[in-house]
Write an enzyme that holds these catalytic residues in place. Structure first.
Site, short mmCIF file in Angstrom:
data_model
loop_
_atom_site.label_atom_id
_atom_site.label_comp_id
_atom_site.label_asym_id
_atom_site.label_seq_id
_atom_site.Cartn_x
_atom_site.Cartn_y
_atom_site.Cartn_z
N THR A 196 0.87 -1.19 0.00
CA THR A 196 0.00 0.00 0.00
C THR A 196 0.89 1.24 0.00
O THR A 196 1.99 1.20 0.55
CB THR A 196 -0.87 -0.02 1.27
OG1 THR A 196 -1.80 -1.08 1.14
CG2 THR A 196 -1.59 1.29 1.52
N ARG A 224 -14.89 -6.48 -0.11
CA ARG A 224 -14.23 -6.09 1.14
C ARG A 224 -13.60 -4.68 0.97
O ARG A 224 -12.95 -4.40 -0.02
CB ARG A 224 -13.13 -7.10 1.48
CG ARG A 224 -12.30 -6.78 2.74
CD ARG A 224 -11.01 -6.08 2.42
NE ARG A 224 -10.13 -5.96 3.59
CZ ARG A 224 -9.01 -5.24 3.61
NH1 ARG A 224 -8.63 -4.59 2.54
NH2 ARG A 224 -8.26 -5.19 4.68
N GLY A 226 -11.05 -1.99 2.94
CA GLY A 226 -10.09 -1.91 4.04
C GLY A 226 -10.11 -0.55 4.71
O GLY A 226 -11.07 0.22 4.60
N GLY A 247 -1.13 -1.75 6.63
CA GLY A 247 -1.07 -2.97 7.43
C GLY A 247 -2.38 -3.73 7.30
O GLY A 247 -3.13 -3.50 6.35
N GLY A 249 -5.73 -4.12 7.47
CA GLY A 249 -6.71 -3.04 7.53
C GLY A 249 -7.81 -3.22 8.56
O GLY A 249 -8.28 -2.24 9.16
N1 ASP Z 1 -4.23 -1.52 4.87
C1 ASP Z 1 -4.46 -2.10 3.56
C2 ASP Z 1 -5.79 -2.81 3.60
O1 ASP Z 1 -6.07 -3.49 4.56
C3 ASP Z 1 -3.40 -3.05 3.16
C4 ASP Z 1 -1.98 -2.57 3.34
O2 ASP Z 1 -1.74 -1.54 3.93
O3 ASP Z 1 -1.06 -3.24 2.87
O4 ASP Z 1 -6.52 -2.73 2.65
#
Ligand code: ASP
Length: 330
Positions: A196, A224, A226, A247, A249
Site C-alpha cells: 500500500t 471487502r 479496508g 497494514g 486493515g
Molecule cells: N491496509 C491495507 C488494507 O487493509 C493493506 C496494506 O496496507 O497493505 O486494505
C-alpha cells in the site's frame, strides 16, 4: 577567552540546530509495511528505492513551487500508483475472485475536507479520483461503479481492468488460494497485505495533508473494503497531525488508528512519536494486527513506526535532503 567561549557555544548550538533540522520533514511517504526480507534481493531493493526517491522528488517539487501539501501528497502517491512494485494502481493485488478492487483517500488537515473511493476497478490513479470526490462533489466517499461514473465527469483516466494484471500479484493470489485450501487462511491473510502507498506533507503555510492508496489484501473477498479509504482509519489529517497507515486493515478500522494517533497528538498533547508508537506497536498488535504508519506534525516532527520486517518509506528534510529506507534502523 570570550571568543573561545563564543566559538564553543556556536559549535554546540549549531550542531543541535542541524540535528533538529534533520529530524524534521516536509514530506514523508510509505510503500507498505509488508516487507518480506527473503524476497528483498538487491535488484528489487534498488528498484524500490529508486521509485521511492522519484515519488519524493515529485512531491517535493510541488512544495518547492509553493503548492499546497495536498498537491505534494497527490503527486507522490500517483508516482507510486504507476509503479508495479507497490500494491496500489498498476501493482494492485488480486481479490479471491482474481479481480482488482482499489481503494484510496485524501484529507486536507487545514479544512478537514476529505475524499475517498472504494472498490474501483478501472481507475488508473485512484488518488486523483479521491481528490476529485473531495473537491468536486458534495460527498466524502464513493464506491464502485458510482465512483467510476463520477470519474467520467472529471476527466479522470479509466483503463481496461487488464491494466492491473501483473504476473507477480497473480502468483501471490495462487499461493494464497493454496494456503486457503490447506486451511491456513489466517497465515494467508497475515501475508496478504503489503505495498500500500501513502504520503503526508507540510507546506510553506503550515498546512498538512494525508493520502493513501491500495489494492487492499490479496485474496480478500469480493466487496471487502479496508482501512485506507476510510477517513480516520487508514487516512487522517487535521491542523496538527497527518497520518497514512499501512497494514492489516481490519485492525486499523477497529482502532480507528489514524484518527486515534492524531487525537493523541492534537488533543492529548502527547509527543508525536510516542502517540504513533503506542497505536501502531501496542494497540494494533494487542488485537492481533500488524503494520505501520507515517505521521507528520505541524512543526515537521515525524514518525515512521512499524512492527513488521520492514516498511518501504522515505522523507524529505526541510532542507530538501531525501532519505529512503526499507529495514528497521535505517
Ligand atoms: N491496509 C491495507 C488494507 O487493509 C493493506 C496494506 O496496507 O497493505 O486494505
Amino acid at each position: 577567552m570570550y571568543r573561545k567561549f563564543a566559538t564553543i557555544v556556536l559549535a554546540v548550538f549549531g550542531v543541535a540546530a542541524m540535528s533538529q533540522a534533520a529530524d524534521r520533514a516536509v514530506l514523508v511517504i510509505h510503500g507498505g509495511a509488508g516487507v518480506i526480507k527473503r524476497e528483498m534481493n538487491p535488484g528489487t531493493q534498488k528498484a524500490i528505492r529508486a521509485a521511492l526517491t522519484k515519488a519524493l522528488e515529485q512531491g517535493y517539487a510541488q512544495l518547492k513551487a509553493g503548492k499546497p501539501a495536498l498537491d505534494a501528497v497527490t503527486a507522490a502517491i500517483a508516482v507510486l500508483e504507476d509503479d508495479p512494485h507497490f500494491n496500489a494502481g498498476k501493482g494492485a493485488v488480486f481479490n479471491h475472485d482474481g479481480k482488482n478492487e482499489l481503494d484510496a483517500a485524501i484529507m486536507d488537515g487545514a479544512t478537514l475536507r476529505a475524499g475517498g473511493v472504494a472498490n474501483v476497478h478501472r481507475v488508473k490513479n485512484p488518488i486523483l479520483l479521491a481528490r476529485s470526490v473531495m473537491e468536486h462533489s458534495p460527498h466524502v466517499l464513493m464506491f464502485g461503479d458510482g465512483a467510476e461514473e463520477f470519474a467520467k465527469t472529471q476527466a479522470i483516466a479509466l483503463v481496461d481492468p487488464k491494466y492491473f494484471w501483473t504476473e507477480k500479484r497473480w502468483q501471490e493470489l495462487q499461493d494464497a488460494l493454496k494456503q486457503d485450501a490447506a486451511g491456513q487462511h489466517a497465515d494467508a491473510e497475515k501475508e496478504g497485505h503489503f505495498g500500500t502507498v501513502g504520503a503526508v506533507a507540510l507546506d510553506k503555510d503550515g498546512r498538512l495533508a494525508a493520502g493513501t492508496s491500495t489494492g487492499g489484501m490479496t485474496d480478500k473477498r469480493f466487496g471487502r473494503v479496508g482501512d485506507s479509504p476510510i477517513i480516520g482509519a487508514g487516512t487522517y489529517a487535521n491542523a496538527g497531525c497527518a497520518v497514512s497507515g499501512t497494514g492489516w486493515g481490519e485492525f486499523y478500522l477497529r482502532t480507528v488508528a489514524a484518527h486515534e494517533i492524531c487525537m493523541r497528538v492534537s488533543e492529548m498533547h502527547q509527543p508525536l512519536k510516542q502517540a504513533a508508537e503506542y497505536v501502531i506497536n501496542t494497540e494494533i498488535p494487542k488485537l492481533g494486527g500488524d503494520g505501520g504508519a507515517i505521521v507528520l506534525g505541524a512543526d515537521g516532527e515525524f514518525a515512521t513506526p512499524f512492527n513488521t520486517e520492514g516498511m518501504f518509506r522515505g522523507w524529505v528534510e526541510q532542507s530538501g535532503k531525501i532519505h529512503v529506507a526499507i529495514f528497521p534502523g535505517e
